[in-house]
Design a protein around this motif. Structure first.
Motif, short mmCIF file in Angstrom:
data_model
loop_
_atom_site.label_atom_id
_atom_site.label_comp_id
_atom_site.label_asym_id
_atom_site.label_seq_id
_atom_site.Cartn_x
_atom_site.Cartn_y
_atom_site.Cartn_z
N LEU A 93 0.55 -0.81 -0.15
CA LEU A 93 -0.24 -0.06 0.20
C LEU A 93 1.06 0.74 0.17
N GLN A 94 1.97 0.94 0.81
CA GLN A 94 2.93 2.57 0.17
C GLN A 94 3.38 2.66 -0.41
N SER A 95 3.67 1.75 -1.63
CA SER A 95 4.48 2.04 -2.35
C SER A 95 3.43 2.41 -3.55
N HIS A 96 2.07 2.30 -3.54
CA HIS A 96 1.46 2.02 -4.67
C HIS A 96 1.45 4.08 -4.71
N GLN A 97 1.71 4.89 -5.92
CA GLN A 97 1.64 5.65 -6.49
C GLN A 97 0.39 6.69 -5.64
N ASP A 98 -0.93 6.32 -5.74
CA ASP A 98 -2.07 6.88 -5.04
C ASP A 98 -1.55 6.68 -3.36
N PHE A 99 -0.86 6.37 -2.84
CA PHE A 99 -0.54 6.82 -1.06
C PHE A 99 0.37 8.23 -1.23
N ALA A 100 1.13 8.20 -2.27
CA ALA A 100 1.86 9.64 -2.42
C ALA A 100 1.38 10.50 -1.78
N LYS A 101 0.44 10.87 -2.47
CA LYS A 101 -0.54 11.81 -2.09
C LYS A 101 -1.05 12.13 -1.10
N LEU A 102 -0.71 11.60 -0.75
CA LEU A 102 -1.49 11.57 1.06
C LEU A 102 -0.41 12.65 1.73
N ASP A 103 0.28 12.43 1.73
CA ASP A 103 1.13 12.72 2.24
C ASP A 103 1.41 12.53 3.97
N VAL A 104 1.42 11.57 3.32
CA VAL A 104 1.34 10.44 5.63
C VAL A 104 2.74 9.74 5.66
N PHE A 105 3.08 9.27 6.38
CA PHE A 105 4.60 8.73 6.59
C PHE A 105 4.40 8.07 7.69
N ILE A 106 4.47 6.87 7.16
CA ILE A 106 4.50 5.36 8.22
C ILE A 106 5.53 5.29 8.77
N PRO A 107 5.97 5.15 9.95
CA PRO A 107 7.17 4.41 10.37
C PRO A 107 7.24 3.24 10.66
N TYR A 108 8.09 2.66 10.71
CA TYR A 108 7.71 0.84 11.19
C TYR A 108 9.45 0.40 11.18
N PHE A 109 9.53 -0.44 12.69
CA PHE A 109 10.38 -0.48 13.37
C PHE A 109 11.22 -1.47 12.95
N VAL A 110 13.04 -1.51 12.73
CA VAL A 110 14.21 -2.72 11.94
C VAL A 110 14.44 -2.66 13.24
N PRO A 111 14.80 -4.04 13.80
CA PRO A 111 14.65 -4.46 14.78
C PRO A 111 16.90 -4.51 14.69
N LEU A 116 20.32 -3.37 20.92
CA LEU A 116 19.44 -2.76 21.82
C LEU A 116 18.56 -3.72 22.93
N PRO A 117 18.16 -3.76 24.24
CA PRO A 117 17.85 -4.86 24.88
C PRO A 117 16.70 -5.07 24.96
N LYS A 118 16.17 -6.39 24.62
CA LYS A 118 14.88 -6.52 24.93
C LYS A 118 13.77 -6.19 25.24
N GLU A 119 13.73 -6.15 26.60
CA GLU A 119 13.19 -5.38 27.19
C GLU A 119 12.81 -4.26 27.23
N PHE A 120 14.10 -3.54 26.44
CA PHE A 120 13.90 -1.78 25.69
C PHE A 120 13.27 -2.11 24.98
N VAL A 121 12.96 -2.55 23.79
CA VAL A 121 12.19 -2.65 22.90
C VAL A 121 11.14 -3.58 23.17
N ALA A 122 10.82 -4.03 23.71
CA ALA A 122 9.37 -4.26 24.28
C ALA A 122 8.41 -2.95 25.23
N GLY A 123 9.10 -2.45 25.83
CA GLY A 123 8.37 -1.23 26.49
C GLY A 123 8.42 -0.24 25.16
N MET A 124 9.12 0.26 24.39
CA MET A 124 8.63 1.27 23.23
C MET A 124 7.75 0.51 22.55
N LYS A 125 7.73 -0.85 22.52
CA LYS A 125 6.68 -1.32 21.89
C LYS A 125 5.06 -1.21 22.21
#
Length: 112
Positions: free
Chosen positions: A73-91, A95-104
């Protein structure tokens, strides 16, 4: 807060609503972006659409599949017109597992 699957389903539904699409249109767009689009019959497209619509409601759908839908969906040409940014986490193993769990947990609270 719900499960990861429910969170992803809601996020996808929210984004397709912002695009002004129905779930049927979303499924057709996904199919059009797939490798199978060129050689599918109308019946196969209809089956694909129904499968995607069900995957947006069932709690047993793998989050990985919904993540893939979200990335498509994010790669669709119509999505680019929305001016929306969807962040996603790259492991990152540094980082400690407890920290990652807390941030989630915090991210889930903020999403609500």
């Amino acid at each position: 807060m719900g499960t990861e699957t429910q969170r992803l389903q809601q996020e996808i539904k929210h984004l397709i609503k912002q695009l002004g699409w129905s779930q049927k249109r979303f499924a057709r767009e996904l199919h059009g972006m797939s490798d199978e689009a060129d050689c599918s019959t109308m019946k196969e497209v209809g089956q694909y659409v129904e499968r995607v619509k069900k995957q947006l409601t069932r709690s047993t759908v793998a989050p990985e599949l919904l993540e893939a839908y979200l990335q498509q969906l994010q790669s669709h040409q119509d999505f680019a017109k929305l001016d929306v940014f969807i962040p996603y986490f790259v492991p990152d193993n540094r980082l400690p597992k407890e920290f990652v769990a807390g941030m989630k947990t915090i991210s889930g609270i903020l999403d609500e």
